[in-house]
Design an enzyme around this catalytic site. Structure first.
Site, PDB file in Angstrom:
ATOM      1  N   CYS A  30       1.586 -22.248 -34.091  1.00  0.00           N
ATOM      2  CA  CYS A  30       2.868 -21.712 -33.596  1.00  0.00           C
ATOM      3  C   CYS A  30       2.934 -20.201 -33.803  1.00  0.00           C
ATOM      4  CB  CYS A  30       3.997 -22.433 -34.329  1.00  0.00           C
ATOM      5  SG  CYS A  30       5.611 -21.680 -34.157  1.00  0.00           S
ATOM      6  N   CYS A  33       5.971 -18.892 -35.645  1.00  0.00           N
ATOM      7  CA  CYS A  33       5.865 -19.251 -37.070  1.00  0.00           C
ATOM      8  C   CYS A  33       5.074 -18.186 -37.824  1.00  0.00           C
ATOM      9  CB  CYS A  33       5.187 -20.612 -37.242  1.00  0.00           C
ATOM     10  SG  CYS A  33       6.084 -21.982 -36.503  1.00  0.00           S
TER      11      CYS A  33
END
Length: 105
Positions: A30, A33
């Protein structure tokens, strides 16, 4: 911030904390993230005595992601006395995140 600790259970880690726990539900793949890593380091530097930050990889702990209904990444969940009290989805810059969290800690 990157202190790795082992706990028998997620609940044990939450209940054993004397300060609120901010859980960063993330995945390695991600991109947003990864953007949160330096942001959370800044938040930790400012709130280290009042907050504990824990990272949970949703790929490794799918049952926790399901239990806490993590459908978007990154998702931050603030736990106080073992209970979720606030949830933030997506990237938030450090000053805004610190200001937001101070309402709860």
């Amino acid at each position: 911030m990157a202190t790795k600790k082992q706990f028998n259970s997620f609940e044990e880690m939450l209940s054993g904390s004397d300060v609120p726990v901010l859980v960063d539900f993330y995945a390695d793949w991600c991109g947003p993230c990864q953007m949160m890593v330096p942001i959370l380091e800044q938040v930790n530097a400012q709130l280290k005595d009042r907050l504990r930050i824990v990272k949970i990889d949703t790929e490794k702990y799918t049952e926790l992601a399901t239990q806490y209904q993590i459908y978007a990444l990154p998702t931050l969940v603030l736990f106080k006395e073992g209970q979720p009290v606030e949830r933030i989805e997506g990237v938030m810059q450090a000053p805004q995140l610190v200001a937001h969290l101070q309402n709860f800690i």
